[in-house]
Write a protein that holds these residues in place. Sequence first.
Motif: not given
Length: 710
Positions: A545-552
């Motif tokens: 999840l952290a990888g997919r939400l990186r840059g939010a």
Amino acid sequence: MTQLADTARTETPAGPAAAARPTPRLASPASATGPDTADVAVDVASLGEQLLGRWAQARRESRALMADPAFHRIPELGMHEHRERTLEQLQKLAATGSVLRAFPERLGGDNDNGSNIASFEELLLGDPSMQIKAGVQWGLFGSAVLHLGTERHDELLKPIMTMEMPGAFAMTETGHGSDVSAVGTTATYDADTDEWVIHTPFRAAWKDYLGNAAEHGRAAVIFAQLITRGVNHGVHAFYAPIRDESGAFLPGVGGEDDGLKGGLNGIDNGRLHFTNLRVPRTNLLNRYGDVDEHGVYTSPIASPGRRFFTMLGTLVQGRVSLDGACVVASKLALTIGIRYGAERRQFTASSDDEVVLLDYQRHQRRLLPQLAATYAMSFAHEVFLDKFDQVFSGADDTDESRQDLETLAAALKPLSTWNALDIIQEAREACGGQGFLAENRLVQLRADLDVYATFEGDNTVLLQLVAKRLLTDYSKKFAKADAGALAAYVADQVGDAAMHRSGLRRLAQSVADFGSTARSVGYVRGTAAQRQLLTDRVETMVAELAGRLRGASRMSKPDAAALFNRHQNELIEAARAHGELLQWEAFTDALDQVEDAGTKQVLTWLRDLFGLTLIEKNLAWYLIHGRLSAHRAQAITDYIDGRLLPRLRPHAVALTDAFLLEPEHIRAEIATGVEHERQEEARAHYAGLAASGLAPIDEKDLVAGKKARR
């Protein structure tokens, strides 16, 4: 295959409840016990003490009260009669003084927060409506005045404590439930009169679903946007009278009755709205924000957001008590379901006797994993309650510990409320038509607990809060890491992911597992292996999840919200996995406290059933991520069905006896000996028929007779 005779039961009777109930037969020709169960016994008394927990005395005192028929629900009552009976029950509770445990000593209380919650949870055994109405009066309305107010509000507290002033907790609005920060009701300071003007500007801002609001409440704690000198300082709480002694609304107050609900109809839920209702400036509950006579606002917490969450955090006890009440309800439901299943017989197998329901594997699959989940919930709740007491007693009251408590509440309350509904429903179905009768309590119990999943915080919303906390903690691990540490971590993650994707781990498992189910399950059934699998799932889900939400954090607010929304389901699943891991850890830690060897062995099997059932439920994830081979995954199911269920079957009744519920608490005939009497009557009847030569002819004998005649 060894059978256990009736005299070789593992249960140790405990108290009047066990003595009054006939001992059911726990073995039949269809049972599947093994030699590893023959010499194992459960010490019911010591296990019962462990389950009562740190506040055992408070639980006993509350259960003693709940043995009084005056506190029992009468199923035949209509809504209005039920409401009046529940009000009378609260007045009786107030007269005992048992509701004062959490209030300060200066007001005649005990200042014992853990004891108070433990005692409150047991009220469910009398009537869930009474428990929740008591929670509204003292756990929400009273606690808001206590924890959000200051000593200047002590005079308001005294009649709340004695039930002279029934009140409502007016937070939720028709248009804003979980999103409390956006409520529409306003409280505007009028410096000319030194008063607050509380107003509901539109229909969706009506306060809704409020216990005590429809009939009995004479005051309310109202959550509204505090406005002074033209500035909105966010949501604060205000004490306001709403009815006179005759029950009529005061000027500026209006409302409606919510009417008949799906359950908890002993509570008079209703709606309130306000039209320029005026209350004194000092009616602001001012612990976290105050306004002087000139309209100047001050607060010990500078950040509005932090102030808001600190205010809400003081009311976390509602979630603590719901978690515990669900444990009590689950224990009650399984006591009914398992006792009935251990006595009720249906269909003949390899002998003339009909088979006890609990000897059927499918019946074991329905109830024993639910029993394991209930034990996990119970042990986790004791950890939760201890954490709550540490914070509210001041022994460990820091910002970090309060945040941990709120996260724990947001993780466990959803799991226990959902689990309780599943457990009660499974017990109901396992009791067949008997389970549908109101006299056996299961149908009404489920109806009453249905709303637990959405009040004191909607479960889905709470799990999102947990997921966000997990992501925050994950990011903090690397906030101060140097480039080398980050590079090493990334390399490790990439290597691990590559191994899973290539199937190397699955191949290695297949080689190790080949041709041996026992060897296959041996790798995953131990404590360390279960911990690794359950922990790895949580950590991997959070990392992904952290990888997919990186840059939010660098996106615009709408784009960031859209990104989170695309992964909302994953957030909730990660949080749920985290909560289940907490329950498993609490169960595992509890094993270390068990001194009796037999009890420890049975509880270890039960813990294994809980852990392996969690893994089995999520086998798709473990297979997709290469954590388990297909062979090992199948071995888990085989081990549950072929080993754990047969091992636990002879101990099922003992494990419910350890809940120490008396007949006055259970109040379901099918769990207090009636079914046993019916079975014995039927046995005697068929024995008489056999003696007179009128017994039914066995089909095999009939076939043999036909062949002989030919």
